[in-house]
Design an enzyme around this catalytic site. Structure first.
Site, PDB file in Angstrom:
ATOM      1  CB  SER A  86      -0.891  -0.048   1.177  1.00  0.00           C
ATOM      2  OG  SER A  86      -1.745  -1.027   1.159  1.00  0.00           O
ATOM      3  N   GLY A  87       1.908   1.189  -0.238  1.00  0.00           N
ATOM      4  CA  GLY A  87       2.967   2.272  -0.103  1.00  0.00           C
ATOM      5  C   GLY A  87       3.740   2.523   1.077  1.00  0.00           C
ATOM      6  CD1 TRP A  90       7.268   7.495  -1.634  1.00  0.00           C
ATOM      7  CD2 TRP A  90       5.494   6.841  -2.405  1.00  0.00           C
ATOM      8  NE1 TRP A  90       7.159   8.455  -2.448  1.00  0.00           N
ATOM      9  CE2 TRP A  90       5.949   8.142  -2.774  1.00  0.00           C
ATOM     10  CE3 TRP A  90       4.082   6.533  -2.615  1.00  0.00           C
ATOM     11  CZ2 TRP A  90       5.166   8.797  -3.705  1.00  0.00           C
ATOM     12  CZ3 TRP A  90       3.548   7.219  -3.462  1.00  0.00           C
ATOM     13  CH2 TRP A  90       3.855   8.257  -4.058  1.00  0.00           C
ATOM     14  CE  LYS A 157       7.432  -3.725   6.441  1.00  0.00           C
ATOM     15  NZ  LYS A 157       8.240  -4.026   5.382  1.00  0.00           N
ATOM     16  CG  HIS A 159       2.517  -5.338   6.482  1.00  0.00           C
ATOM     17  ND1 HIS A 159       2.558  -4.095   5.972  1.00  0.00           N
ATOM     18  CD2 HIS A 159       3.587  -5.845   5.838  1.00  0.00           C
ATOM     19  CE1 HIS A 159       3.517  -4.053   4.954  1.00  0.00           C
ATOM     20  NE2 HIS A 159       4.236  -5.018   5.023  1.00  0.00           N
ATOM     21  CE1 TYR A 245       2.002   3.790  -3.947  1.00  0.00           C
ATOM     22  CE2 TYR A 245       0.107   4.347  -5.555  1.00  0.00           C
ATOM     23  CZ  TYR A 245       1.362   3.975  -5.080  1.00  0.00           C
ATOM     24  OH  TYR A 245       2.072   3.704  -6.133  1.00  0.00           O
ATOM     25  NE  ARG A 310       4.183  -4.126  -9.507  1.00  0.00           N
ATOM     26  CZ  ARG A 310       3.154  -3.829 -10.336  1.00  0.00           C
ATOM     27  NH1 ARG A 310       3.310  -4.456 -11.677  1.00  0.00           N
ATOM     28  NH2 ARG A 310       2.004  -3.438 -10.006  1.00  0.00           N
ATOM     29  CE  LYS A 311       4.245  -2.032 -14.846  1.00  0.00           C
ATOM     30  NZ  LYS A 311       4.792  -1.681 -16.360  1.00  0.00           N
TER      31      LYS A 311
END
Ligand code: A3P
Length: 346
Positions: A86-87, A90, A157, A159, A245, A310-311
């Site tokens: 989900s970012g 970043w 961090k 999840h 995001y 990735r993208k």
């Protein structure tokens, strides 16, 4: 916090563990063995489902759950909490730099996964599995972040959904940033990551991954419960910030500014521009320090779609949810947004 005060707190933690309040069930045997043939990287014996929301996690989590739940939060801790893909990375880099006077030098020299502790990482593999993949054993975070880290600010961090994190997390003085991303792009991004990353070793096609995602049979699922819980709890918790995001894609400076204020930092517009430049996808994807696998023995599979960063787009899902799948995913989203005012930026 003083060392003395910290020591007191750590000792207290060992004495008074709160009872873990949720039932942890092993996955039904046939389904478990089927999934072990689909996720070839799983080494802890399969999966468990936790509580009435059926949080889906590797089996090893069962023995560790109470330690995460009882993790002693410190007032100067900084958490980044997300559903995977989900970012997270970043946001971690943005939050770390904003919290550390924009110290690009240290950020460059120290891999992001050394600047942050991945809270539940230890539960994702066996000791032997970690040695094979990383060339080393992994220390449980509740030990690694204990006495050793006294006097240092901790960046964490996770999840794990809020429900499985310490119950006082959001009302503590620790800062918690939650990032959410449109589920269609999450599914696509997660699919590639699960294929590329030997920790998952997903061996299947997109349609199969989507089906597992929909059935909440993917690590840290259910997605909707994860995001909706955070969305609801963003209200009334001043040390908890919920961001999207998509907002970062559309106007990164605005989000950087918002996060900076949330963290109690003050920077000039030029400094924020410089940070935005640092975080821009084309710079970020070539930044070795933020590549989660930079210093791992294990590498992601080769190929553009297998890169960790990735993208970096909104809407990459169009290439995957085609034909019937598009209708299926739109219906699923509509159904899950019925009972909430959560809406993803478009
Ligand atoms: P894609 O696979 O869609 O490209 P996480 O860090 O939670 O695993 O999230 C990974 C996703 O965030 C990947 O999505 C990755 O490319 C994207 N991402 C990482 N850095 C980014 C950046 N600077 N700009 C835009 N997207 C970024």
């Amino acid at each position: 916090m003083s060392k003395q005060e910290g020591k007191g707190q750590e000792n207290q933690q060992q004495e008074e563990l709160l009872k873990f309040p949720y039932e942890i069930k092993e996955l039904e045997a046939d389904l478990n063995s089927k999934l072990l043939q689909t996720f070839l990287g799983e080494r802890t014996g399969g999966y468990v489902q936790v509580g009435y929301k059926n949080w889906f996690l590797p089996k090893k989590y069962k023995q560790d759950a109470k330690f995460y739940y009882n993790f002693k939060v410190r007032s100067d801790d900084v958490f980044v909490v997300t559903f995977p893909r989900s970012g997270t990375t970043w946001t971690q880099e943005m939050v770390w730099l904003l919290s550390n006077r924009l110290d690009y030098k240290t950020a460059k020299e120290t891999p992001l996964n050394h600047r942050y502790t991945f809270l539940e990482f230890y539960s994702l593999n066996t000791d032997e599995g970690f040695v094979n993949l990383l060339g080393r054993k992994v220390t449980p975070s509740w030990i690694g972040l204990g006495q050793e880290s006294l006097g240092k600010r901790r960046f964490i961090k996770s999840h794990l959904p809020l429900e499985l994190l310490p119950p006082d997390l959001l009302c503590s003085r620790a800062k918690v940033v939650y990032v959410a991303r449109n589920p269609k792009d999450v599914v696509v991004s997660y699919y590639h990551f699960a294929k590329a990353n030997p920790f998952y070793g997903f061996d299947g096609e997109f349609g199969e991954f989507w089906e597992l995602f929909r059935q909440n049979l993917i690590h840290w699922a259910p997605y909707w419960e994860h995001v909706k819980e955070a969305w609801t709890r963003r209200r009334g918790n001043e040390n908890f910030l919920f961001i999207f995001y998509e907002d970062m894609i559309k106007d990164l400076k605005e989000t950087v500014n918002k996060v900076s204020i949330f963290l109690g930092q003050s920077y000039s517009s030029e400094q924020l521009d410089q940070l935005v430049h640092h975080l821009k996808f084309d710079n970020f994807k070539n930044n070795n320090s933020v590549n989660a696998f930079a210093d791992f023995r294990v590498k992601l599979k080769e190929g553009d779609n297998n890169r960790f960063i990735r993208k970096g787009q909104m809407g990459n899902w169009h290439e995957y949810f085609t034909g019937n799948l598009e209708k299926e995913v739109e219906d699923w989203i509509e159904e899950n947004l019925k009972d909430t005012d959560l809406r993803f930026p478009i």
